[in-house]
Design a protein around this motif. Structure first.
Motif, mmCIF file in Angstrom:
data_model
loop_
_atom_site.group_PDB
_atom_site.id
_atom_site.type_symbol
_atom_site.label_atom_id
_atom_site.label_comp_id
_atom_site.label_asym_id
_atom_site.label_seq_id
_atom_site.Cartn_x
_atom_site.Cartn_y
_atom_site.Cartn_z
ATOM 1 N N THR A 2 0.587 -1.321 0.082
ATOM 2 C CA THR A 2 -0.056 -0.274 -0.030
ATOM 3 C C THR A 2 0.851 0.939 -0.464
ATOM 4 O O THR A 2 1.678 1.014 1.080
ATOM 5 N N ARG A 7 0.304 5.330 0.863
ATOM 6 C CA ARG A 7 -0.280 6.116 1.334
ATOM 7 C C ARG A 7 -0.337 7.746 1.161
ATOM 8 O O ARG A 7 1.373 7.707 1.402
ATOM 9 N N PHE A 20 -5.086 9.375 0.358
ATOM 10 C CA PHE A 20 -5.584 9.042 -0.875
ATOM 11 C C PHE A 20 -4.077 7.489 -0.998
ATOM 12 O O PHE A 20 -2.823 7.665 -0.273
ATOM 13 N N GLU A 21 -4.696 6.341 -1.502
ATOM 14 C CA GLU A 21 -4.185 5.104 -1.018
ATOM 15 C C GLU A 21 -4.052 4.301 -2.548
ATOM 16 O O GLU A 21 -5.088 3.972 -3.474
ATOM 17 N N VAL A 22 -3.127 3.789 -2.941
ATOM 18 C CA VAL A 22 -2.740 2.469 -3.585
ATOM 19 C C VAL A 22 -2.559 1.776 -3.453
ATOM 20 O O VAL A 22 -1.367 1.463 -2.833
ATOM 21 N N SER A 23 -3.502 0.659 -3.316
ATOM 22 C CA SER A 23 -3.219 -0.763 -3.220
ATOM 23 C C SER A 23 -2.508 -1.894 -4.207
ATOM 24 O O SER A 23 -4.322 -2.096 -5.618
ATOM 25 N N VAL A 56 -5.544 -4.167 -8.656
ATOM 26 C CA VAL A 56 -4.850 -2.758 -8.122
ATOM 27 C C VAL A 56 -6.141 -2.098 -7.321
ATOM 28 O O VAL A 56 -7.060 -1.858 -8.186
ATOM 29 N N ASN A 57 -5.981 -1.086 -6.803
ATOM 30 C CA ASN A 57 -7.221 -0.843 -5.982
ATOM 31 C C ASN A 57 -6.588 0.932 -5.646
ATOM 32 O O ASN A 57 -5.349 0.884 -4.636
ATOM 33 N N THR A 58 -7.839 2.090 -5.942
ATOM 34 C CA THR A 58 -7.261 3.067 -5.651
ATOM 35 C C THR A 58 -8.217 2.634 -4.509
ATOM 36 O O THR A 58 -9.547 3.246 -5.348
ATOM 37 N N LEU A 64 -9.349 6.978 -2.665
ATOM 38 C CA LEU A 64 -9.738 8.339 -1.923
ATOM 39 C C LEU A 64 -10.476 8.453 -1.053
ATOM 40 O O LEU A 64 -11.623 8.641 -0.917
ATOM 41 N N SER A 67 -13.147 4.377 -4.378
ATOM 42 C CA SER A 67 -12.407 3.638 -4.878
ATOM 43 C C SER A 67 -13.024 3.084 -6.014
ATOM 44 O O SER A 67 -13.905 3.451 -6.822
ATOM 45 N N GLY A 74 -10.858 -0.087 -8.929
ATOM 46 C CA GLY A 74 -9.727 -1.233 -9.224
ATOM 47 C C GLY A 74 -10.242 -2.177 -10.353
ATOM 48 O O GLY A 74 -10.745 -1.754 -10.732
#
Length: 912
Positions: free
Chosen positions: A471, A473, A484-487, A512-514, A516, A541, A543
């Protein structure tokens, strides 16, 4: 008239004569009486099997005998209490008898292990070794007295040596500490102290004339203690007045909240209620401007002249001949509040001024030039690198200039700022003068960028596979407290697949998942502001997921990919209540199948009505859902708790607008689902002892599909079986109803595994277990679980056990119009006149390895009742034979050809 407590205590023992000494506080003589026989226990011990078991285990343990004049602690009983519950008295006894294996009376296996190891254990040798090492370290301390680094290292080593040998000397060797339990001996002093505590509890409950005595009996070298309780008549509140009659402002507060008082007419006069009322008044004062007010102002104090001031004025001299035999009367005539030294009143304080200041990060020099702003009367000061929107911060700061001091606003401000995940440190500084509280909120921000990762083993269908998550962040990305996160996720699973339960297939999953995350509700109007105290969150989100089953094969079973988008609102209604509204949940899925796999799914659908075919077709799934959760269970705390989850979802309604435009939008061939779904789950946690808990769970669900296919999306379907459901069935393989899990499509005969015959044959009456080849997707789910959890021993972490009983099933609500179902398929449809006969039942045992931060779980499920295991076999002459094996428990075996071979479930965490 006060009654003196009578404590009957054990003085001397005469095992050979079967007598004991009894001391009475009412007489100055010592009398000897034969111990009273324990009739119920003796009759039970007469059972041949149990006696044989006890003597066998005793002989194997090679137990050491107790010390002279010492007896093991036996059962501790309460008698005579009619109003006060025994469950309330048991926690007052800190001494517990040695644990019984699986609750079997007398089977103290852990004690026997301890005694067997203790008999061969030499503590004196450990003391000599410890003394030798201590003298060595003393010399080393002297030698390196001038070398601080060497001395510090020696001290750390010495502390480890001290702890190691302390355990060895006090608690024994590793085996004694891990698998054994030290003997718990009866203590006359402990019993007397317990009697005093029980009486104190009764007095607190309003039975101020209560008496408690204890008597003892000996049985098989153990002493059973019985606490005889005389409750007496209670002291009951008659007239209750909590006003001060001195301070008009405080009286107005107390009068306005009188209905919330813990002291109510008709209740028992309890000390705990007095303490609760003091706490309530303290909070009431602190939430109405009285900064610095605490319970010390409500406690009775003695003045220099000997006059008593403070506290509740209680009168116990009330008299009423009509009720004196039933209860004693107590009147509360008011409350005296003490005042600060040299003051004749308490001051109400106001917040003024209020400031918010961002401090430099640790290691950074102080910033001379700062950004400042004033918003709604609050002075904000930021560093050049950390600016936060004052308008958004204003929603989280409930301390307002000009408002009176309220402790709840103070606490809520601190909590609201903490849950933002923006600040490493939060402190509220105050300075009081002339009725004003000068307030400065100081914060140290987190790092703006953060990268986290984790890897491990994921368990799918009881088979482990590696996974890796990461992740990235970004905090406060737009300066308005957003995160904001990108996993990223990758996993490789091994499972049995859908098309062959015997061969393993490898599944590659990547995604992949984003997201806010906004710390407020994003919708117009003033309604959003009313949620400021409820920790609101808006999560947007997007993804992408990719799944390739049997990706190393020449022709993968299927490749499935899809985009997901959602808009979700989360908020906290109260301390234990949480709500979530997903306003938009949209998935666009694409799927490709191998020819062989597709033909298999087509045949299952056409002849058996199995909807798995649609789980691997391209689809558009859209829904809106609302969930409510009440959960006061805290993992690691053994206490009474409840869990309730309510869920409702509506899917596909808006997709009706897309139906005529599928071609233009490029959605030709995509299935559009329409459905309504609801789910209710309830759990109850009931402690049975310090380390044992009984957990109940009920889980129900329903999906109504009103699209042409009458089937739900694969992700929304209800299934049973596996580590979080009925553990005697493989994951997602329970049901449907009384239908066979897999049939020969030509004959309708069930398919068996690992047997000489795989289908029903004339003259054959013994069959192996079912072949659970396909997932069973249903529309109706009913299941219930009961699990007893207890502690076995400690080995680095806690090793716990579980005994469980599961019941339930899954059904289809109605079948697709385009199918030609056989009788077996119809047996899987929910019918009111027979569903209650189709509950499957399983039981089993489990182990849990609890490391606090990680719980590894292994369960072994055994079928008790399988509603589908009833066959009609027809021979060559047309004669039929009914084989009813629904009650499967007698057929349990570890042979793989057994019809009741156990199912092993591996999981992480508790099942519920």
């Amino acid at each position: 008239m006060r009654h003196k407590a009578i404590f009957t205590v054990l003085k001397r023992f005469y095992p050979s004569a079967g007598r004991m000494a009894e001391f009475s506080s009412c007489k100055d003589t010592i009398q000897y009486h034969k111990p009273r026989p324990v009739v119920g226990s003796v009759s039970f011990f007469k059972g041949v099997f149990f006696v044989g078991l006890c003597f066998f285990l005793s002989a194997c343990s090679n137990k050491s005998t107790p010390k002279k004049d010492e007896y093991l602690l036996g059962n501790q009983l309460f008698k005579g209490n009619s109003v006060v519950k025994t469950e309330a008295l048991e926690p007052l006894l800190p001494q517990r008898p040695n644990k019984k294996f699986l609750g079997i009376p007398g089977a103290t296996v852990s004690l026997w292990i301890y005694q067997a190891l203790d008999k061969r254990y030499d503590r004196d040798t450990q003391r000599i070794k410890f003394d030798t090492l201590s003298r060595y370290y003393e010399r080393q301390f002297t030698r390196y007295a001038d070398d601080s680094r060497k001395l510090a290292a020696l001290r750390r080593k010495y502390n480890r040596v001290v702890n190691k040998y302390r355990l060895r000397i006090e608690e024994g060797n590793w085996g004694m500490r891990t698998f054994g339990e030290a003997p718990v001996y009866f203590s006359e002093k402990n019993a007397r102290n317990n009697a005093v505590k029980i009486k104190g509890y009764l007095v607190n409950e309003g039975y101020r004339d209560a008496n408690v005595e204890f008597i003892t009996d000996t049985l098989f070298g153990r002493i059973r203690t019985t606490y005889n309780i005389f409750e007496g008549v209670p002291h009951v509140l008659r007239n209750v007045d909590i006003l001060t009659h001195k301070d008009a402002e405080i009286d107005s507060l107390l009068s306005a909240t009188k209905t919330a008082s813990y002291l109510k007419s008709g209740n028992n006069f309890k000390y705990s209620d007095v303490v609760s009322e003091i706490t309530r008044v303290e909070q009431l004062m602190r939430n109405n401007g009285y900064f610095g007010f605490d319970r010390n102002y409500l406690r009775p104090v003695q003045s220099a002249t000997g006059k008593r001031n403070g506290g509740f004025l209680v009168d116990t001299t009330g008299h009423n001949p009509a009720t004196d035999s039933l209860f004693h009367i107590v009147d509360v005539k008011g409350l005296q509040i003490n005042y600060p030294r040299n003051h004749d009143k308490h001051t109400q304080y106001t917040f003024n001024p209020v400031g918010f200041r961002v401090e430099s990060l640790p290691g950074e020099p102080p910033f001379v030039v700062r950004d400042t702003a004033v918003y709604r009367g609050i002075q904000y000061s930021f560093t050049p690198k950390h600016y936060y929107s004052p308008r958004v911060l204003n929603e989280k700061i409930l301390i307002r200039p000009g408002n009176i001091y309220r402790q709840k606003d103070w606490d809520e401000t601190s909590r609201q700022l903490s849950v933002l995940d923006q600040f490493l440190f939060i402190n509220i500084d105050t300075d009081t003068t002339n009725g004003n509280i000068k307030t400065l909120i100081r914060v140290i921000p987190h790092d703006k960028y953060q990268v986290t990762g984790e890897g491990g083993v994921n368990v799918v269908q009881n088979l482990p596979g590696p996974f890796l998550n990461g992740t990235f962040r970004v905090r406060n990305i737009f300066g308005r407290l957003e995160n904001f996160e990108v996993s990223l996720r990758g996993a490789l699973d091994a499972n049995f697949g859908l098309n062959n339960n015997a061969n393993l297939v490898r599944t590659l999953e990547m995604g992949v998942n984003t997201a806010l995350i906004f710390p407020r509700f994003l919708f117009p109007g003033k309604m959003a502001a009313s949620f400021n105290r409820k920790t609101p969150r808006t999560i947007v989100s997007l993804g992408y997921n990719y799944t390739n089953r049997d990706f190393l094969g020449s022709d993968p079973d299927f490749i499935r990919s899809g985009f997901q988008a959602s808009l979700r609102y989360n908020w906290k209604k109260s301390e234990f209540e949480y709500l979530s509204l997903t306003a938009v949940d949209l998935s666009i899925l694409q799927s490709k199948q191998s020819r062989e796999f597709g033909e298999l799914l087509d045949s299952l659908y056409q002849y058996g009505g199995n909807p798995l075919k649609f789980s691997f077709q391209s689809a558009v799934i859209s829904s809106i859902n609302l969930s409510y959760v009440f959960n006061n269970n805290i993992i690691g705390q053994n206490r009474r708790a409840h869990y309730l989850r309510l869920f409702a979802e509506s899917g596909g309604t808006a997709l009706s607008l897309l139906e005529p435009k599928k071609v233009s939008l490029g959605l030709e061939g995509f299935e559009l689902y329409k459905f309504l779904k609801t789910n209710v789950e309830y759990r109850r946690y009931k402690p049975l002892g310090p380390k044992s808990t009984l957990v109940y769970r009920v889980n129900t669900g329903l999906i109504f599909n009103y699209n042409d296919r009458r089937v739900a999306p694969y992700e929304k379907s209800l299934t049973g079986g596996g580590s979080n459901s009925l553990r005697a069935w493989p994951p997602r393989r329970l049901g449907l109803g009384s239908a066979y899990p897999n049939v020969d499509l030509q004959t309708g005969s069930p398919i068996f595994r690992n047997g000489e015959t795989t289908t029903l044959q004339p003259g054959v009456t013994q069959y192996s277990g079912y072949e659970y080849r396909f997932e069973q997707l249903g529309d109706v789910l009913m299941e219930a679980n009961v699990e007893l959890r207890g502690h076995l021993f400690r080995f680095v972490g806690d090793v716990n056990y579980a005994l469980f009983l599961d019941a339930g099933n899954v059904w289809r609500m109605r079948l697709d119009k385009g199918t030609s179902p056989n009788q077996n398929t119809l047996n899987g449809v929910f019918q009111f006149n027979r569903f209650y006969k189709e509950f499957a039942v399983g039981t089993g045992v489990g182990l849990r390895y609890d490391l606090s931060y990680f719980i590894f779980r292994l369960d072994m499920g055994i079928k008790v009742y399988d509603p589908s295991r009833r066959f009609i076999v027809t021979n060559a002459l047309g004669q039929t034979t009914t084989i009813d094996e629904r009650y499967l428990l007698p057929k349990f075996s570890f042979r793989r050809s057994s019809p009741n071979y156990p199912v092993f479930n591996i999981g992480i965490g508790y099942p519920f």
